[in-house]
Write an enzyme that holds these catalytic residues in place. Sequence first.
Site, PDB file in Angstrom:
ATOM      1  N   LYS A 133     -15.653   5.056   5.158  1.00 43.38           N
ATOM      2  CA  LYS A 133     -14.542   4.843   6.072  1.00 43.38           C
ATOM      3  C   LYS A 133     -14.595   5.858   7.213  1.00 43.38           C
ATOM      4  O   LYS A 133     -15.012   6.997   7.033  1.00 43.38           O
ATOM      5  CB  LYS A 133     -13.211   4.957   5.336  1.00 43.38           C
ATOM      6  CG  LYS A 133     -13.027   3.890   4.254  1.00 43.38           C
ATOM      7  CD  LYS A 133     -11.607   3.840   3.738  1.00 43.38           C
ATOM      8  CE  LYS A 133     -10.702   3.128   4.715  1.00 43.38           C
ATOM      9  NZ  LYS A 133      -9.359   2.893   4.146  1.00 43.38           N
TER      10      LYS A 133
ATOM     11  N   GLU B  82     -13.518   6.048  -0.768  1.00 43.92           N
ATOM     12  CA  GLU B  82     -14.401   5.172   0.006  1.00 43.92           C
ATOM     13  C   GLU B  82     -15.127   5.991   1.076  1.00 43.92           C
ATOM     14  O   GLU B  82     -14.576   6.298   2.124  1.00 43.92           O
ATOM     15  CB  GLU B  82     -13.594   4.034   0.626  1.00 43.92           C
ATOM     16  CG  GLU B  82     -12.950   3.137  -0.427  1.00 43.92           C
ATOM     17  CD  GLU B  82     -12.082   2.045   0.169  1.00 43.92           C
ATOM     18  OE1 GLU B  82     -12.643   1.065   0.705  1.00 43.92           O
ATOM     19  OE2 GLU B  82     -10.845   2.186   0.124  1.00 43.92           O
TER      20      GLU B  82
ATOM     21  N   GLU C 179       0.849  -1.196   0.000  1.00 45.73           N
ATOM     22  CA  GLU C 179       0.000   0.000   0.000  1.00 45.73           C
ATOM     23  C   GLU C 179       0.879   1.238   0.000  1.00 45.73           C
ATOM     24  O   GLU C 179       1.859   1.309   0.752  1.00 45.73           O
ATOM     25  CB  GLU C 179      -0.887   0.089   1.256  1.00 45.73           C
ATOM     26  CG  GLU C 179      -2.021  -0.886   1.346  1.00 45.73           C
ATOM     27  CD  GLU C 179      -2.851  -0.645   2.612  1.00 45.73           C
ATOM     28  OE1 GLU C 179      -2.884   0.504   3.110  1.00 45.73           O
ATOM     29  OE2 GLU C 179      -3.455  -1.604   3.102  1.00 45.73           O
TER      30      GLU C 179
ATOM     31  N   GLU D 288      -9.143   9.989   4.947  1.00 46.45           N
ATOM     32  CA  GLU D 288      -9.365   8.551   4.837  1.00 46.45           C
ATOM     33  C   GLU D 288     -10.363   8.203   3.734  1.00 46.45           C
ATOM     34  O   GLU D 288     -10.324   7.112   3.180  1.00 46.45           O
ATOM     35  CB  GLU D 288      -9.874   7.989   6.171  1.00 46.45           C
ATOM     36  CG  GLU D 288      -8.797   7.819   7.208  1.00 46.45           C
ATOM     37  CD  GLU D 288      -7.724   6.849   6.773  1.00 46.45           C
ATOM     38  OE1 GLU D 288      -8.054   5.769   6.256  1.00 46.45           O
ATOM     39  OE2 GLU D 288      -6.539   7.186   6.923  1.00 46.45           O
TER      40      GLU D 288
END
Length: 481
Positions: free
Chosen positions: A326, A323, A269, A332
């Site tokens: 989250k 997303e 990642e 985030e």
Amino acid sequence: MAMARRHVTLLSCSLLLLLSVFASHSDAGSVGVNYGRIADNLPSAYKVAALIKSQGLERVKVFDSDPAVLRALSGSGIKVTVDLPNELLSSAAKTQMFATNWVQRNVVAYHPNTQIEAIAVGNEVFVDTHNTTKYLIAAMKNIHTALVKFNLASDIKVSSPIALSALQNSYPSSAGSFRPELVEPVFKPMLDFLRQTGSYLMVNAYPYFAYESNADVISLDYALFRQNPGVVDAGSNLRYFSLFDAQIDAVFAAMSALKYDDIEMVVSETGWPSKGDENEVGASLENAAAYNGNLVRRILTGGGTPLRPKADLTVYLFALFNEDRKNGPTSERNYGLFFPNEKKVYDIPFTVEGLKNYHDHQSPVSGNQHETSPVTSPDTGRGDVSKTLTGNTWCVANGEAGKEKLQAALDFACGEGGADCHQIQPGSTCYDPNTLEAHASFAFNSYYQKKARGAGTCYFGGAAYVVSQPPKYGKCELPMS
């Protein structure tokens, strides 16, 4: 995020930018993408498979083994890494039958039409509040034994992504070392296993966190792979032109210190948010485009790190989509390369062909010109936060938020959020009282204090709030730093 995982030695960033984008794939690394799905309105798995393929991305990593996703990737030619979630580690470790059945259902049933090339056993296990570290090695071995049973061990590698918080020291890079309490019980047996099975170490590395916490010390150009004078490692005398290199070489140095120089690494990642809260320094569309675009250029034009110049890296960008479900700060929810409608958040290439006409468009007013050394924290690996105290305040859990929301927020804080959660592990000072609200309060407060009590850092989707009186849970007092 829940907090993964090569460029040329001793060349200036300006020279690196002039490297030929026509370099052959045999002399370069590979770019993949993390496909997270904690979001609403995402396209179908079949549309996602088509999107990944249309962008020329060679690899995808998922955080589970969802049948719909694995079926959609069948016949695509895209190499896939699946994940055995942390919550299944204990079962996979305790019984070989469980591990064998899991491999049969989630790997054998799809491979080779779906080209599964690796299994990530857990994710950032060392910061998992459920104390799953003790199961990691046995789970990895049992999963590998199952692959042997099905004659897949030579095709599919087994590893486990670690966060930079697994490092005791990360600066200078040459002094990189693993946390002492993890060396004998975890890292030595894990690295032995990786060596014996011909696998590689998965590392989640986020230069953004170090920069965001130390923007007064770290040059933005250094963090974004832009032209900069570089930083000399006093221990090795190697010159670094990017924070990414420095972080990766800290892990290589930690492995070398344990005599595991032969183990390869995959960056499972890495990424940069395109949007953040007011206090999240550096989270912007331009910076995200620069980091990921310049990283792709670096990886696809070949070359290793200063410490390992011949080590071409495979790097998985985080993440495919923004997303929206989250927890945590705004950043985030904004690591995506694409919106759920499949439109690009910003325009960067993912292939050698696409790099031919690519330029990092830097705003004339952006960038900070500090040339001082990078700072990475030995505790979190994501950077010491400058303490700008705004009065005595603490962050505590909102017991009315509900168990599910509290647990999700706790997992974020101790995982991707980089909170120091060692004190709420069994046997530690703040393990008692052993309640979700008490443990969450400790984790939320750690995150809040590390973020210099910035606006929005004690919210967690409504699971936390700020108090001005020192909170106490049993004998555990929440620290102010």
